[in-house]
Motif scaffolding. Structure first.
Motif, PDB file in Angstrom:
ATOM      1  N   LEU A   1       0.954  -1.184   0.176  1.00 48.05           N
ATOM      2  CA  LEU A   1      -0.015   0.089  -0.177  1.00 48.05           C
ATOM      3  C   LEU A   1       0.811   1.159  -0.036  1.00 48.05           C
ATOM      4  N   LEU A   2       1.958   1.258   0.668  1.00 46.09           N
ATOM      5  CA  LEU A   2       3.045   2.413   0.952  1.00 46.09           C
ATOM      6  C   LEU A   2       3.826   2.664  -0.098  1.00 46.09           C
ATOM      7  N   SER A   3       4.181   1.623  -0.738  1.00 44.36           N
ATOM      8  CA  SER A   3       5.427   1.666  -1.611  1.00 44.36           C
ATOM      9  C   SER A   3       4.726   1.651  -3.174  1.00 44.36           C
ATOM     10  N   GLY A   4       5.563   2.459  -4.022  1.00 44.44           N
ATOM     11  CA  GLY A   4       5.084   2.717  -5.251  1.00 44.44           C
ATOM     12  C   GLY A   4       5.914   2.016  -6.286  1.00 44.44           C
ATOM     13  N   ALA A   5       6.932   1.192  -5.650  1.00 44.09           N
ATOM     14  CA  ALA A   5       7.912   0.227  -6.495  1.00 44.09           C
ATOM     15  C   ALA A   5       7.184  -0.479  -7.359  1.00 44.09           C
ATOM     16  N   ARG A   6       7.873  -0.575  -8.556  1.00 46.61           N
ATOM     17  CA  ARG A   6       7.205  -1.580  -9.488  1.00 46.61           C
ATOM     18  C   ARG A   6       8.377  -2.502  -9.801  1.00 46.61           C
ATOM     19  N   GLY A   7       8.097  -3.512 -10.504  1.00 39.40           N
ATOM     20  CA  GLY A   7       9.204  -4.488 -10.780  1.00 39.40           C
ATOM     21  C   GLY A   7       9.122  -5.753 -10.028  1.00 39.40           C
ATOM     22  N   ARG A   8      10.550  -6.482 -10.005  1.00 40.88           N
ATOM     23  CA  ARG A   8      10.801  -7.537  -9.326  1.00 40.88           C
ATOM     24  C   ARG A   8      10.484  -7.391  -7.886  1.00 40.88           C
ATOM     25  N   THR A   9      10.630  -6.417  -7.265  1.00 33.53           N
ATOM     26  CA  THR A   9      10.128  -6.276  -5.815  1.00 33.53           C
ATOM     27  C   THR A   9       8.774  -6.557  -5.419  1.00 33.53           C
ATOM     28  N   ARG A  10       8.130  -5.876  -6.187  1.00 28.62           N
ATOM     29  CA  ARG A  10       6.563  -5.923  -6.201  1.00 28.62           C
ATOM     30  C   ARG A  10       6.147  -6.900  -6.499  1.00 28.62           C
ATOM     31  N   ALA A  11       6.613  -7.704  -7.644  1.00 29.88           N
ATOM     32  CA  ALA A  11       5.997  -9.089  -8.314  1.00 29.88           C
ATOM     33  C   ALA A  11       6.295 -10.148  -7.332  1.00 29.88           C
ATOM     34  N   ARG A  12       7.506 -10.210  -6.718  1.00 30.16           N
ATOM     35  CA  ARG A  12       7.727 -11.072  -5.403  1.00 30.16           C
ATOM     36  C   ARG A  12       6.830 -11.041  -4.135  1.00 30.16           C
ATOM     37  N   ALA A  13       6.439  -9.742  -3.947  1.00 31.29           N
ATOM     38  CA  ALA A  13       5.821  -9.424  -2.545  1.00 31.29           C
ATOM     39  C   ALA A  13       4.340  -9.973  -3.022  1.00 31.29           C
ATOM     40  N   LEU A  14       3.765  -9.608  -4.246  1.00 29.24           N
ATOM     41  CA  LEU A  14       2.421 -10.324  -4.436  1.00 29.24           C
ATOM     42  C   LEU A  14       2.414 -11.761  -4.579  1.00 29.24           C
ATOM     43  N   TRP A  15       3.288 -12.422  -5.060  1.00 29.81           N
ATOM     44  CA  TRP A  15       3.451 -13.691  -5.029  1.00 29.81           C
ATOM     45  C   TRP A  15       3.594 -14.169  -3.580  1.00 29.81           C
ATOM     46  N   ALA A  16       4.206 -13.381  -2.816  1.00 30.32           N
ATOM     47  CA  ALA A  16       4.188 -13.902  -1.201  1.00 30.32           C
ATOM     48  C   ALA A  16       2.901 -13.811  -0.575  1.00 30.32           C
ATOM     49  N   LEU A  17       2.211 -12.677  -0.962  1.00 29.93           N
ATOM     50  CA  LEU A  17       1.118 -12.371  -0.350  1.00 29.93           C
ATOM     51  C   LEU A  17      -0.090 -13.419  -0.724  1.00 29.93           C
ATOM     52  N   GLY A  18       0.068 -13.691  -2.236  1.00 27.24           N
ATOM     53  CA  GLY A  18      -0.988 -14.704  -2.532  1.00 27.24           C
ATOM     54  C   GLY A  18      -0.867 -16.212  -1.982  1.00 27.24           C
ATOM     55  N   VAL A  19       0.535 -16.527  -1.567  1.00 25.96           N
ATOM     56  CA  VAL A  19       0.786 -17.634  -1.067  1.00 25.96           C
ATOM     57  C   VAL A  19       0.147 -17.827   0.274  1.00 25.96           C
ATOM     58  N   THR A  20       0.406 -16.610   1.120  1.00 23.35           N
ATOM     59  CA  THR A  20      -0.086 -16.523   2.452  1.00 23.35           C
ATOM     60  C   THR A  20      -1.663 -16.598   2.637  1.00 23.35           C
ATOM     61  N   LEU A  21      -2.260 -15.923   1.700  1.00 22.10           N
ATOM     62  CA  LEU A  21      -3.834 -16.020   1.604  1.00 22.10           C
ATOM     63  C   LEU A  21      -4.371 -17.292   1.241  1.00 22.10           C
ATOM     64  N   VAL A  22      -3.702 -18.194   0.317  1.00 23.12           N
ATOM     65  CA  VAL A  22      -4.034 -19.395   0.195  1.00 23.12           C
ATOM     66  C   VAL A  22      -3.903 -20.303   1.512  1.00 23.12           C
ATOM     67  N   LEU A  23      -2.789 -20.121   2.093  1.00 22.77           N
ATOM     68  CA  LEU A  23      -2.748 -20.948   3.343  1.00 22.77           C
ATOM     69  C   LEU A  23      -3.660 -20.376   4.308  1.00 22.77           C
ATOM     70  N   GLN A  24      -4.173 -19.285   4.313  1.00 22.20           N
ATOM     71  CA  GLN A  24      -5.173 -18.880   5.254  1.00 22.20           C
ATOM     72  C   GLN A  24      -6.558 -19.241   4.691  1.00 22.20           C
ATOM     73  N   GLY A  25      -6.902 -19.826   3.578  1.00 25.51           N
ATOM     74  CA  GLY A  25      -8.079 -20.283   3.057  1.00 25.51           C
ATOM     75  C   GLY A  25      -8.818 -19.021   2.609  1.00 25.51           C
ATOM     76  N   GLU A  26      -8.105 -17.823   2.347  1.00 26.63           N
ATOM     77  CA  GLU A  26      -8.701 -16.667   1.673  1.00 26.63           C
ATOM     78  C   GLU A  26      -8.592 -16.753   0.144  1.00 26.63           C
ATOM     79  N   PHE A  27      -9.536 -17.712  -0.562  1.00 27.78           N
ATOM     80  CA  PHE A  27      -9.279 -17.990  -1.820  1.00 27.78           C
ATOM     81  C   PHE A  27      -9.895 -16.717  -2.623  1.00 27.78           C
ATOM     82  N   GLY A  28     -10.692 -16.200  -2.255  1.00 28.67           N
ATOM     83  CA  GLY A  28     -11.299 -15.007  -3.264  1.00 28.67           C
ATOM     84  C   GLY A  28     -10.258 -14.007  -3.445  1.00 28.67           C
ATOM     85  N   PRO A  29      -9.841 -13.125  -2.350  1.00 22.88           N
ATOM     86  CA  PRO A  29      -8.449 -12.333  -2.259  1.00 22.88           C
ATOM     87  C   PRO A  29      -7.515 -13.073  -2.861  1.00 22.88           C
TER      88      PRO A  29
END
Length: 726
Positions: A419-447
């Motif tokens: 939310l706070l960072s405007g960075a694009r590129g590899r750093t953002r893509a990696r963070a989105l991937w990690a967040l997606g894995v976390t949400l799957v492990l929480q069972g939050e399949f829609g988000p």
């Protein structure tokens, strides 16, 4: 004994009356708070009382040290972690904790509540209302103010009594007579244990008479201004707090100049620290890296810093750390040292992520876990000062945090940084991937689906932009560098010419690791929502276009892992087993742990589906060994379910009941009901029903409940033993 309490300090002296008061209060009240001035021994008394009382609580005594927290945002997460709740639930932070404690009879110790008194009071009131069998023992410099709270006020040791002298004797390592310099030291320091320990350190260096004389010149008169640095926030015993401040200030004055500088800079660490981190953060100016170890040794000798533990990590008591922080502020270095601290731990995080794929994976996983408190401190600093760097840090460690069961912290940090960072590129893509894995492990399949799509778009954009940049300089590039990465005709970033891309010597798109990880995330989401064909198609499409072997990178390995699970879900068992064994061999060559445990889980599933329960049990035990090494409660729960199913399929009803009961205990530690692949759930129910009928419902339930209510670690140890090892 269930629960977890730190080892007791061997220097505990006296306090018989106080122990009796705390024990009596715990027998009659559900909230007991030990109050007193800093350094008076509240933590030691609470720990001793908890060890004595632990046997009265069937579900154990559990310890939570609140000193690492600098705010209440992670209070619930820390308490949950302290009671072995690896919270995988997506709802309110307290929901899973209330559920975890609701039916238990246990003692929860909250140590050092004063800086979080109001949040602690709210949490304690909520937990006591939700869990009738819960008793809370708190330590704080002031009461929490919760209805029904029983307060035990702790005074210093009687200054002229034998306990104060005995504490000084033990700390100094000398046998003093009752009358003489040592007795005078106890009186001047008013029997405050921490002050006595600091004096004992100086006795070891100078002798009792020299210390007595120095205290006489300093404590007979009002404390000098330099001793009055700590803001007075106490509501009790102000004169004794002044004495402690004076004792700490006296130790500060006796330290060498470089030791004082190091003391101030070390105050930035919220958790234990090692020499490498201390040097990286604190060296500078006159405190050269070559002389820093000697300065640290000096602080250890004077009891300002606690000696290193078995892992080589030092720590400071919070009262002493706060004094150093005040001096650091006076030097004007607070911001600069905090920035160095944040930069150091960001570098540690990035290195851990970089070396995740390979033989040092387990080392870095444990390093991230050991430095968790200071990684959180660094992240909080960077969220305020450099959100782009914060995104880099949390994107590097979030996957390890999620594996460790710290899903709430991973999600919280990732969402804030994104939310706070405007960075694009590899750093953002990696963070989105990690967040997606976390949400799957929480069972939050829609988000998770929404984040997965964002991750894929960011990966394509990044790799296309990187390719376009190389294309722009194609005339100066090595031909090998003109290899295509993620070309998507008609989707070029703004300012990139498609014809220019075509002239760079490429004719075919080649997805890179970002796109591979995005595909692995999409495949994981498809698998966990019962769509193995979708998982197979999405990772297969990307793998067909990618260059390199299956284990050339962590991203490629993750894609191949998803493909193996997809093949299993599609019933292509022979093909799935063949690919899994080939990947397993590569993981063993690399000494890669995380994928290896997942492959053992898949091979156990395959064994069950092919009607080979013995093979399934062997792979399940191998998987459990790996997840235990990683400290992954969810992985242990999944593995125990597979093993219980294999044992039931083999007709071993008693073992199946025992392992299933242990598995239920681990599932409860995640805050979630039993999960797993749909095919496994069906097999588990089928074979469990069979052994229940064979063994008899009462016998099965008795074994199951005994395992469920016993020590989970003992149950895991039994599960890991084969039938011939009993």
């Amino acid at each position: 004994m269930r629960g977890h309490l730190p080892d007791e300090n061997p220097g505990f002296v006296g306090r018989r009356t106080e122990l009796e008061r705390v024990s009596a209060a715990l027998a009659e009240h559900r909230l007991v708070t030990v109050t007193g001035v800093g350094g008076v021994g509240k933590t030691r008394l609470a720990l001793r009382a908890a060890h004595i009382a632990a046997d009265r609580y069937p579900d154990g005594a559990w310890w939570t040290d609140l000193t690492p927290l600098d705010g209440d945002r992670l209070l619930v997460a820390l308490v949950a972690d302290s009671v072995d709740l690896a919270d995988h639930t997506p709802g309110m932070a307290t929901t899973a904790l209330r559920r975890r404690l609701a039916d238990d009879r246990l003692l929860l110790v909250l140590d050092s509540c004063e800086h979080l008194a109001e949040p602690c009071a709210r949490l304690v009131a909520e937990l006591l209302a939700a869990a009738p069998g819960l008793t809370v023992l708190a330590t704080s410099r002031r009461p929490l103010g919760v209805e029904g709270e029983r307060i035990v006020a702790l005074d210093p040791l009687p200054p002229a009594g034998r306990d104060a002298l005995e504490l000084l004797r033990r700390a100094a390592g000398e046998d003093f007579p009752a009358a003489g310099p040592a007795g005078e030291i106890c009186v001047r320091l008013e029997g405050i244990p921490l002050a006595l320990e600091l004096a004992a350190a100086q006795i070891r260096l100078q002798g009792a008479e020299a210390v007595r004389d120095q205290l006489g010149t300093r404590f007979d008169a009002p404390p000098a201004a330099r001793f009055d640095l700590l803001a007075h926030t106490e509501r009790v015993w102000p004169s004794r707090h002044q004495t402690l401040r004076a004792a700490i200030g006296w130790s500060h004055e006796l330290s060498a100049p470089l030791e004082r500088l190091l003391w101030a800079r070390l105050s930035v660490f919220r958790g234990p620290f090692d020499l490498v981190s201390a040097t990286a953060v604190c060296a500078g100016g006159p405190l050269d890296p070559a002389v820093l170890p000697a300065a640290l040794d000096g602080l250890v000798r004077s009891s300002v810093v606690r000696p290193p533990d078995a892992g080589g990590r030092f720590r400071m008591l919070d009262t002493i750390r706060a004094y150093g922080a005040t001096w650091l502020d006076r030097t004007g270095e607070t911001g600069a040292v905090a920035d160095r601290h944040a930069a150091h731990f960001r570098g540690l995080a990035v290195r851990a992520e970089t070396e995740w794929h390979g033989a040092r994976q387990l080392h870095w996983y444990r390093t991230v876990d050991a430095h968790h408190t200071d990684l959180r401190t660094a992240l909080d600093r960077l969220l305020r000062t450099d959100p782009d760097a914060a995104l880099d840090l949390v994107g590097s460690v979030a996957f390890a945090w999620s594996c460790r069961g710290r899903l709430r912290e991973a999600r919280d940090g990732l969402e804030q940084a994104l939310l706070l960072s405007g960075a694009r590129g590899r750093t953002r893509a990696r963070a989105l991937w990690a967040l997606g894995v976390t949400l799957v492990l929480q069972g939050e399949f829609g988000p998770a689906q929404e984040v997965s799509e964002r991750c894929a778009r960011e990966a394509r954009h990044t790799e296309y932009t990187e390719y376009a940049d190389r294309a722009e300089h194609a005339d100066r590039a090595d031909p090998a560098d003109r290899v295509a990465i993620a070309e998507r005709p008609g989707h070029a970033p703004a300012g990139v010419d498609e014809d220019q891309l075509a002239t760079a010597g490429r004719t075919r798109s080649r997805p890179g690791d970002l796109t591979l990880d995005a595909a692995a995330l999409a495949g994981l989401l498809a698998l966990t929502t019962g769509r193995p064909m979708a998982a197979h198609v999405v990772v297969g499409h990307v793998l067909d276009a990618a260059r390199g072997g299956p284990a050339d990178s962590a991203a490629r390995l993750r894609c191949h892992l998803v493909q193996v699970f997809a093949l299993t879900g599609l019933g292509r068992l022979a093909e799935a087993r063949e690919r899994a064994l080939a990947l397993l061999a590569r993981c063993e060559e690399l000494d890669e742990h995380w994928t290896r445990t997942a492959l053992e889980y898949q091979l156990a599933l395959t064994g069950l589906l092919e009607g080979d329960p013995a093979a399934a049990a062997g792979h399940a035990r191998a998987m459990l060994e790996g997840t235990r090494a990683l400290g992954a409660s969810l992985g242990v729960a999944l593995g125990l379910d597979v093993l219980a199913t294999a044992l039931a399929a083999a007709g071993d009803g008693a073992r199946a009941a025992d392992v299933s009961g242990t598995g239920e205990a681990y599932w409860r530690s995640t805050g979630q009901p039993r999960r797993g692949l749909p095919g496994l759930r069906a097999l588990h129910e089928k074979y469990t029903d069979t052994v229940r009928a064979t063994l008899g419902e009462p016998a099965y339930e008795e074994i199951f409940l005994r395992a469920l209510t016993g020590l989970p670690q003992d149950g895991l140890d039994r599960a890991l033993r084969g039938p011939r090892e009993d």
